[in-house]
Write a protein that holds these residues in place. Structure first.
Motif, PDB file in Angstrom:
ATOM      1  N   ALA A   1       0.844  -1.200   0.000  1.00  0.00           N
ATOM      2  CA  ALA A   1       0.000   0.000   0.000  1.00  0.00           C
ATOM      3  C   ALA A   1       0.877   1.246   0.000  1.00  0.00           C
ATOM      4  N   PHE A   2       0.320   2.337  -0.495  1.00  0.00           N
ATOM      5  CA  PHE A   2       0.989   3.626  -0.399  1.00  0.00           C
ATOM      6  C   PHE A   2       0.780   4.147   1.018  1.00  0.00           C
TER       7      PHE A   2
ATOM      8  N   SER B   1      -5.220   0.438  -6.395  1.00  0.00           N
ATOM      9  CA  SER B   1      -5.255  -1.001  -6.116  1.00  0.00           C
ATOM     10  C   SER B   1      -4.108  -1.346  -5.185  1.00  0.00           C
ATOM     11  N   HIS B   2      -4.406  -2.114  -4.166  1.00  0.00           N
ATOM     12  CA  HIS B   2      -3.385  -2.623  -3.246  1.00  0.00           C
ATOM     13  C   HIS B   2      -3.370  -4.132  -3.395  1.00  0.00           C
ATOM     14  N   LEU B   3      -2.328  -4.651  -4.015  1.00  0.00           N
ATOM     15  CA  LEU B   3      -2.210  -6.076  -4.279  1.00  0.00           C
ATOM     16  C   LEU B   3      -1.072  -6.665  -3.451  1.00  0.00           C
TER      17      LEU B   3
ATOM     18  N   VAL C   1       2.288  -5.321  -5.440  1.00  0.00           N
ATOM     19  CA  VAL C   1       2.343  -3.968  -5.998  1.00  0.00           C
ATOM     20  C   VAL C   1       1.141  -3.144  -5.538  1.00  0.00           C
ATOM     21  N   ALA C   2       1.391  -1.850  -5.333  1.00  0.00           N
ATOM     22  CA  ALA C   2       0.315  -0.872  -5.145  1.00  0.00           C
ATOM     23  C   ALA C   2       0.296  -0.013  -6.400  1.00  0.00           C
ATOM     24  N   VAL C   3      -0.894   0.262  -6.922  1.00  0.00           N
ATOM     25  CA  VAL C   3      -1.021   0.994  -8.185  1.00  0.00           C
ATOM     26  C   VAL C   3      -1.976   2.168  -8.008  1.00  0.00           C
TER      27      VAL C   3
END
Length: 111
Positions: free
Chosen positions: A16-17, A44-46, A49-51
């Protein structure tokens, strides 16, 4: 010892950011919205990766993706800006430095 409530699944770790990172991204986003260039975003929090995806109009493909991949922290850097075509426009260890690639595009849009 850790106990899970009956019927619950262990929560998968997600990237997450943090608040500081979101502040930098949303500051840039706000400037582009004010200039009329961007209209929508999605986050998106995967697991890996966070996008933060940026859209010119709702319900289309993102024009830019700002990604955070902690596994690349010790290699090329965990932050990247990726264009609509999948090309990495900038990658690095410092988010504000990586976001500068988009600041240059805002300056051109305003001129």
């Amino acid at each position: 010892m850790h106990f899970q409530p009956t019927g619950s699944q262990p929560r998968a770790e997600q990237v997450a950011f943090d608040r500081r990172e979101l502040g930098a991204i949303l500051g840039l986003y706000g400037r582009f919205v004010a200039a009329g260039e961007w209209r929508d975003y999605g986050i998106s929090h995967l697991r890996d990766v966070a996008v933060f995806a940026v859209f010119r109009r709702t319900a289309e493909h993102p024009i830019y993706r700002i990604e955070k991949r902690p596994k690349l922290r010790d290699k090329q850097g965990q932050y990247a800006v990726i264009g609509m075509d999948g090309q990495i426009l900038k990658r690095g260890h410092d988010l504000k430095t990586v976001l500068r690639v988009l600041d240059r595009k805002l300056i051109r849009a305003i001129e």
